[in-house]
Motif scaffolding. Structure first.
Motif, mmCIF file in Angstrom:
data_model
loop_
_atom_site.group_PDB
_atom_site.id
_atom_site.type_symbol
_atom_site.label_atom_id
_atom_site.label_comp_id
_atom_site.label_asym_id
_atom_site.label_seq_id
_atom_site.Cartn_x
_atom_site.Cartn_y
_atom_site.Cartn_z
ATOM 1 N N LYS A 1 9.358 2.064 -7.490
ATOM 2 C CA LYS A 1 8.221 1.270 -7.972
ATOM 3 C C LYS A 1 7.425 0.659 -6.820
ATOM 4 N N ASN A 2 8.064 0.473 -5.652
ATOM 5 C CA ASN A 2 7.380 -0.093 -4.487
ATOM 6 C C ASN A 2 6.927 0.971 -3.492
ATOM 7 N N ARG A 3 7.245 2.235 -3.764
ATOM 8 C CA ARG A 3 7.034 3.268 -2.751
ATOM 9 C C ARG A 3 5.572 3.524 -2.459
ATOM 10 N N ALA A 4 4.732 3.446 -3.468
ATOM 11 C CA ALA A 4 3.298 3.638 -3.229
ATOM 12 C C ALA A 4 2.763 2.571 -2.280
ATOM 13 N N LEU A 5 3.242 1.336 -2.429
ATOM 14 C CA LEU A 5 2.830 0.269 -1.517
ATOM 15 C C LEU A 5 3.328 0.530 -0.105
ATOM 16 N N MET A 6 4.548 1.022 0.026
ATOM 17 C CA MET A 6 5.092 1.307 1.345
ATOM 18 C C MET A 6 4.356 2.477 2.010
ATOM 19 N N LEU A 7 3.982 3.472 1.210
ATOM 20 C CA LEU A 7 3.197 4.585 1.756
ATOM 21 C C LEU A 7 1.827 4.086 2.213
ATOM 22 N N ALA A 8 1.264 3.132 1.459
ATOM 23 C CA ALA A 8 -0.010 2.535 1.869
ATOM 24 C C ALA A 8 0.164 1.736 3.149
ATOM 25 N N PHE A 9 1.293 1.033 3.269
ATOM 26 C CA PHE A 9 1.546 0.212 4.451
ATOM 27 C C PHE A 9 1.614 1.056 5.716
ATOM 28 N N ILE A 10 2.360 2.168 5.656
ATOM 29 C CA ILE A 10 2.510 2.966 6.882
ATOM 30 C C ILE A 10 1.228 3.725 7.222
ATOM 31 N N SER A 11 0.298 3.834 6.271
ATOM 32 C CA SER A 11 -0.993 4.458 6.559
ATOM 33 C C SER A 11 -2.030 3.443 7.035
ATOM 34 N N SER A 12 -1.705 2.158 6.957
ATOM 35 C CA SER A 12 -2.675 1.112 7.287
ATOM 36 C C SER A 12 -3.158 1.122 8.737
ATOM 37 N N PRO A 13 -2.411 1.685 9.716
ATOM 38 C CA PRO A 13 -2.972 1.737 11.072
ATOM 39 C C PRO A 13 -4.322 2.433 11.155
ATOM 40 N N TYR A 14 -4.580 3.366 10.226
ATOM 41 C CA TYR A 14 -5.868 4.066 10.244
ATOM 42 C C TYR A 14 -7.033 3.102 10.045
ATOM 43 N N ILE A 15 -6.790 1.977 9.384
ATOM 44 C CA ILE A 15 -7.842 0.985 9.188
ATOM 45 C C ILE A 15 -8.285 0.421 10.532
ATOM 46 N N ILE A 16 -7.367 0.373 11.487
ATOM 47 C CA ILE A 16 -7.679 -0.141 12.832
ATOM 48 C C ILE A 16 -8.174 0.977 13.741
ATOM 49 N N THR A 17 -7.471 2.101 13.725
ATOM 50 C CA THR A 17 -7.760 3.154 14.704
ATOM 51 C C THR A 17 -9.090 3.856 14.467
ATOM 52 N N VAL A 18 -9.662 3.739 13.269
ATOM 53 C CA VAL A 18 -10.980 4.357 13.056
ATOM 54 C C VAL A 18 -12.025 3.745 13.977
#
Length: 591
Positions: free
Chosen positions: A191-208
């Motif tokens: 139930k929390n996995r989608a949030l965790m997948l979003a979390f590990i993808s969040s660096p893209y918000i900075i690196t763009v």
């Protein structure tokens, strides 16, 4: 593949295919859309004795590590994604300049075709390494491959070497991303996995905001070779701490008695034969060679004297098709251990998610291969500005994936947001670009389409990953994620192939049609080198002709991408509407 891959044996170690791979609701963990556990309620957190050694090892690891170790693991994963997202963003911007430096800009899409095929097929092999030997060992292998690819790109002296380096790099890059996704699946509740997948993808918000100016700085300073060389040093330094953290906690589990190591009793030669069949090397060769030979002609036919009628092109297509047929026959009738888990693919949710993954990558690589060149040539943007627009997808999809994650956790379901928002808005955004990609368009319209496409992408990617994981038991998560990854990578290779075929079939003809007489002699240089295209000032007859040729080439790319994406609606509609709330799939200390 040295020391860390030393074989770990366990009395219950058997290949995935030797176990029951039933894909019905009861076996894969769902009964009437309700959670089901394979263990009894009194032994709900015990290590699954029927799972493979790699799965048992990670379950043992999560039972002994502390909360601080769990948090530290996610911090390391975030850092790895941060570094990888920077280097992948830079690589995509540098590739047109690398191919142009060898006077082969038209091969920009082609360089990614072979790497996409190998990167996709290799994930099932990596899944077996993760399941049989262990998660850290497989992770270390792909880190080494990615580092080798970066070194080769930095040292290449021709486009062929660069393409070979791309194979190593993308096998490694996709493998790192895949193995980290498996780590997330191992260490988080469904139930929390989608949030965790979003979390590990969040660096893209900075690196763009970093990748584009960094690429501009590299091109105007140290050069593209050192751009790759720097990351060949940084990458292993940033990845190894996670490997040591998992290895250290595994050793703790061993000392605590959660893992029993038993010698296999096989000789060296018997072990070689065992793993030869275990990894189904014959099918791996047939599938990889078949896709490579079949797709390559669509990228290189325009360079042959007789075009499609050239004997080499005809032979490549025929032999590629025969190898793919041979792979199916081998798997169906002769393979002692199956490379593809056909039983899992029969599950309509798994198959539908895999098809959606393939479709999304096909359409993406059809229209993005030459899109950065379009922004620079047609809209007169510099590399930094091009990078910002190209990174809208990464920024928007990662941001919106958090919203998707919260919605899935709140509603307990994932199908609705993919079916009613993700795929339809993807079709809408690409369809709008059929019109807005034309010369003279206002850049704001393109940005609007990119934002819509990014939000839809966040919903689609999270949805498809949740679908394959929710439809499988923990011991099969690595395999179904590998299948989803294989479909996406091969889809990307097919998309790149279609893109190259459209480009080589339309762009040179359009140039010959539109170029003024004084520039006709330079047609080959204009066609093959991006810097030459950019050297003509805006408003000049030659630049206007090049812009018109870009419009002709990209029109059919967007038309093809829009048509193919419609298949995604059907693939999502067949999913089971699985409720992931209170679904216990993993064990130990998890998020």
């Amino acid at each position: 593949m040295r020391g860390p891959l030393a074989r770990f044996t366990h009395p219950t170690e058997v290949p995935v295919e030797e176990k029951s791979h039933t894909a019905n609701d009861k076996e894969v963990g769902v009964v009437d859309n309700q959670p089901r556990n394979s263990e009894t309620d009194t032994d709900i957190d015990a290590i699954d004795s029927n799972a493979q050694a790699g799965v048992q090892k990670i379950e043992a690891t999560t039972k002994v590590w502390t909360k601080s170790n769990l948090i530290l693991a996610y911090v390391f994963i975030w850092i790895i994604y941060f570094v990888d997202s920077m280097q992948s963003g830079m690589s995509s911007l540098l590739t047109p300049y690398v191919t142009s430096s060898f006077a082969l800009h038209s091969l920009t899409a082609t360089t990614g075709v072979m790497s996409g095929i190998f990167g996709g097929v290799s994930k099932l092999t990596l899944a077996k390494i993760l399941d049989i030997w262990g998660r850290p060992q497989g992770f270390l292998v792909v880190v080494l491959l990615m580092t080798v690819g970066l070194v080769m790109m930095a040292a290449c002296n021709n486009v062929e070497t660069y393409a070979a380096a791309q194979v190593f790099y993308w096998i490694g890059y996709n493998g790192v991303s895949y193995s980290l996704s498996v780590f997330i699946a191992d260490t988080s509740h469904l139930k929390n996995r989608a949030l965790m997948l979003a979390f590990i993808s969040s660096p893209y918000i900075i690196t763009v905001w970093i990748s584009a100016p960094m690429s501009q700085s590299v091109l105007s300073g140290v050069g593209w070779r050192w751009g790759f060389g720097i990351f060949s040093i940084i990458t292993p330094i940033m990845c190894l701490p996670l490997f040591f953290l998992f290895t250290w906690n595994y050793q703790k589990a061993k000392k605590a008695g959660f893992v029993i190591q038993t010698p296999s009793g096989r000789t060296t030669w018997e072990s070689i034969k065992y793993y030869f069949w275990q990894f189904d090397v014959i099918c791996l060769i047939l599938v990889t060679g078949g896709f490579a030979l079949f797709l390559l002609p669509f990228n290189i036919y325009s360079y042959q004297y007789y075009g499609w009628k050239d004997p080499m092109i005809i032979c490549l297509i025929i032999f590629g098709g025969l190898l793919l047929i041979g792979a199916v026959v081998w798997e169906r009738f002769f393979a002692p251990v199956k490379f593809l888990p056909w039983e899992l693919l029969k599950d309509r949710t798994v198959l539908g998610a895999c098809i959606l993954s393939a479709v999304l990558f096909v359409e993406y690589y059809i229209w993005t291969a030459y899109f950065s060149s379009f922004l620079q040539v047609v809209l007169n943007l510099n590399v930094t500005q091009t990078g910002y627009i190209g990174n809208i997808y990464s920024l928007g999809s990662c941001f919106f994936s958090f919203i998707v994650g919260f919605l899935i956790r709140w509603t307990g379901r994932f199908k609705w947001i993919t079916l009613y928002f993700g795929v339809p808005v993807t079709i809408l955004s690409i369809g709008l670009l059929i019109h807005f990609r034309q010369p003279g368009t206002y850049i704001g319209w393109i940005i609007m389409c990119e934002i819509l496409y990014a939000f839809a992408g966040g919903a689609c990617v999270i949805g498809e990953q949740m679908a394959v994981m929710a439809a499988a038991a923990h011991q099969h998560v690595a395999v179904v994620l590998a299948m989803e990854g294989m479909f996406s990578s091969v889809g990307g290779a097919i998309g790149g192939t279609i893109s190259a075929a459209i480009w080589t079939g339309t762009f040179p003809k359009a140039l010959a049609k539109y170029l003024p007489p004084e520039s006709q002699a330079n047609l080959t240089d204009i066609y093959s080198q991006l810097p030459v295209q950019l050297s003509y000032p805006m408003g000049s007859p030659t630049r206007d002709a090049i812009i018109l040729a870009y419009g002709d080439g990209l029109r059919w790319m967007f038309v093809a991408a829009t048509a193919i994406t419609a298949i995604g609606l059907v693939s999502v509609a067949v999913w089971r509407d699985i409720k992931v709330k209170d679904f216990k799939q993993v064990k130990g200390r998890v998020i």
